[in-house]
Design an enzyme around this catalytic site. Structure first.
Site, PDB file in Angstrom:
ATOM      1  N   TYR A 105       0.840  -1.199   0.000  1.00 20.45           N
ATOM      2  CA  TYR A 105       0.000   0.000   0.000  1.00 20.45           C
ATOM      3  C   TYR A 105       0.880   1.255   0.000  1.00 20.45           C
ATOM      4  O   TYR A 105       1.865   1.332   0.743  1.00 20.45           O
ATOM      5  CB  TYR A 105      -0.918  -0.033   1.223  1.00 20.45           C
ATOM      6  CG  TYR A 105      -1.577   1.292   1.538  1.00 20.45           C
ATOM      7  CD1 TYR A 105      -2.291   1.996   0.581  1.00 20.45           C
ATOM      8  CD2 TYR A 105      -1.470   1.846   2.812  1.00 20.45           C
ATOM      9  CE1 TYR A 105      -2.885   3.219   0.870  1.00 20.45           C
ATOM     10  CE2 TYR A 105      -2.061   3.059   3.113  1.00 20.45           C
ATOM     11  CZ  TYR A 105      -2.765   3.743   2.133  1.00 20.45           C
ATOM     12  OH  TYR A 105      -3.343   4.948   2.427  1.00 20.45           O
ATOM     13  N   LYS A 202     -11.779   0.065   6.828  1.00 18.78           N
ATOM     14  CA  LYS A 202     -12.232  -0.691   5.666  1.00 18.78           C
ATOM     15  C   LYS A 202     -13.283  -1.734   6.051  1.00 18.78           C
ATOM     16  O   LYS A 202     -14.379  -1.377   6.467  1.00 18.78           O
ATOM     17  CB  LYS A 202     -11.023  -1.309   4.962  1.00 18.78           C
ATOM     18  CG  LYS A 202      -9.816  -0.356   4.762  1.00 18.78           C
ATOM     19  CD  LYS A 202     -10.134   0.953   4.093  1.00 18.78           C
ATOM     20  CE  LYS A 202      -8.923   1.718   3.598  1.00 18.78           C
ATOM     21  NZ  LYS A 202      -8.014   2.261   4.604  1.00 18.78           N
TER      22      LYS A 202
END
Length: 388
Positions: A105, A202
């Site tokens: 990421y 998330k």
């Protein structure tokens, strides 16, 4: 965890583990303790809570729940996923080395290279699609192995058990960023990891309405150190945020199950589309580590990435600007479907030459598949692709 929680199955844990009715009212939902401090009977004589940066009952309930979901000895919550990662890296000292997967990421890469590298901590990025690749990069200074699986955004699969076994034999900590999978799909601590980290923003929260992060560990000493850092550095979540994560977790299993079903259908649809050159989804039998994904995951996740035949940003922008149900936005893991362009959004902080090495092209599009009707989602993508 108590004995009852260790015997709970996952779908029961999300609703009951660590959660008790409020003793003062019987409220079934954990109250939001919106307070900065607590009254004491005398100096040092209180009910277990002195100051809300250090302790909060809403946060404590969430940490107990997360501990049970990941089968750990303790969880520590932070104000974001990157704050959780920051706390882990703060346990290192100048001269220590970190070996991390090279498909990472963008925010994690930025934190490692732009902040912690300047404090004398060396970051080594390695293709870990083959577990044995890590051996040549471990030195006597290696303190931590950092894994993502499935990776963001290429959906590569890392063999958690094999790599953590190598790390454990050498006395090296390992941490798995489990954000893409969620505890419903895989439990890295059960596979030998020292720590598991989530951007709870998330899938754990699941409704795109809160920023949050957490670390769960199987090591009591690390748990105590992370709690110390939580209090000393102060990157704590507020009680409202903790309440929202607790609420979201109650439907985690249902949401992720549907997202996985939809993602499989979307991946197969895209693979047969004439405007798409390649689809990245670990459920395909020809995915390089498909068998490992089958072994360590319950399903293959709700994330799908794909390249266009016209491999350029202009073509990608046409797709990104012509969806209706897939909203163009950063983040993932909510009930709604999202579409994004990693090269200019989530991974813009990674130099182009580095992202191209792992296959992150200018046309790569990443989908977070939500829980809408699958026919609407496929029609939406078809319309957008045909706009090229």
């Amino acid at each position: 965890m108590n004995n009852a929680e260790t015997q709970m199955r996952f779908n029961t844990k999300v609703i009951h583990a660590g959660i008790e009715p409020d003793p003062s009212t019987g409220a079934i939902m954990t109250p939001i303790f919106q307070t900065s401090t607590y009254v004491q009977d005398a100096p040092g004589q209180h009910k277990g809570y002195a100051y809300a940066r250090s302790q909060n009952p809403t946060r404590a309930a969430l940490e107990a729940n997360l501990t049970a979901l990941e089968n750990g000895v303790g969880a520590v919550c932070y104000s974001s996923g990157l704050a959780a990662m920051d706390a882990i890296l703060r346990m290192l000292n100048p001269g220590d080395e970190v070996v991390a997967t090279n498909d990472l990421y963008g925010g994690s890469y930025r934190l490692m290279t732009k902040l912690f590298s300047k404090y004398g901590i060396k970051m080594v990025f390695v293709d870990l699609s083959e577990a044995g690749n890590i051996i040549a990069h471990i030195t006597n200074k290696t303190k931590l192995v950092w894994l993502e699986t499935p990776t963001n955004p290429m959906l590569n699969i890392v063999d958690i058990e094999a790599i953590c076994s190598i790390a454990n034999e050498k006395g090296i900590w390992s941490c798995v960023d489990n954000t893409f999978a969620s505890p419903y799909l895989q439990n890295p601590l059960d596979l030998g990891a020292t720590m598991v980290m989530h951007s709870a923003t998330k899938y754990l929260g699941g409704h795109s309405d809160v920023i949050h992060g957490c670390v769960i560990t199987s090591d009591k000493g690390i748990h105590e150190e992370l709690k110390f850092i939580q209090n000393a550095a102060g990157a704590v979540p507020g009680p409202q945020d903790c309440f929202l994560i607790l609420r979201g977790i109650k439907t985690l299993h249902i949401r992720v199950e549907r997202a996985c079903q939809n993602a499989e259908s979307i991946a197969r649809f895209l693979k047969s589309h004439d405007k798409v050159s390649k689809v990245y989804w670990p459920g395909f039998e020809d995915h390089p580590n498909h068998e490992i994904a089958k072994k360590q995951m319950k399903h293959f996740g709700g994330m799908v990435s794909f390249d266009l035949v016209e491999n350029n940003i202009k073509a990608a922008n046409k797709v990104l600007s012509n969806t209706h149900y897939f909203s163009l936005a950063e983040s993932l893991g909510g009930v709604e479907s999202l579409i994004g362009h990693p090269a200019t959004m989530t991974h813009a902080s990674i130099p182009k030459e580095e992202r191209l090495k792992v296959g992150l092209t200018d046309s790569l599009i990443r989908l977070s598949v939500g829980i809408e009707d699958i026919s609407d989602l496929k029609s939406d993508l078809d319309t957008a692709l045909n706009a090229i």
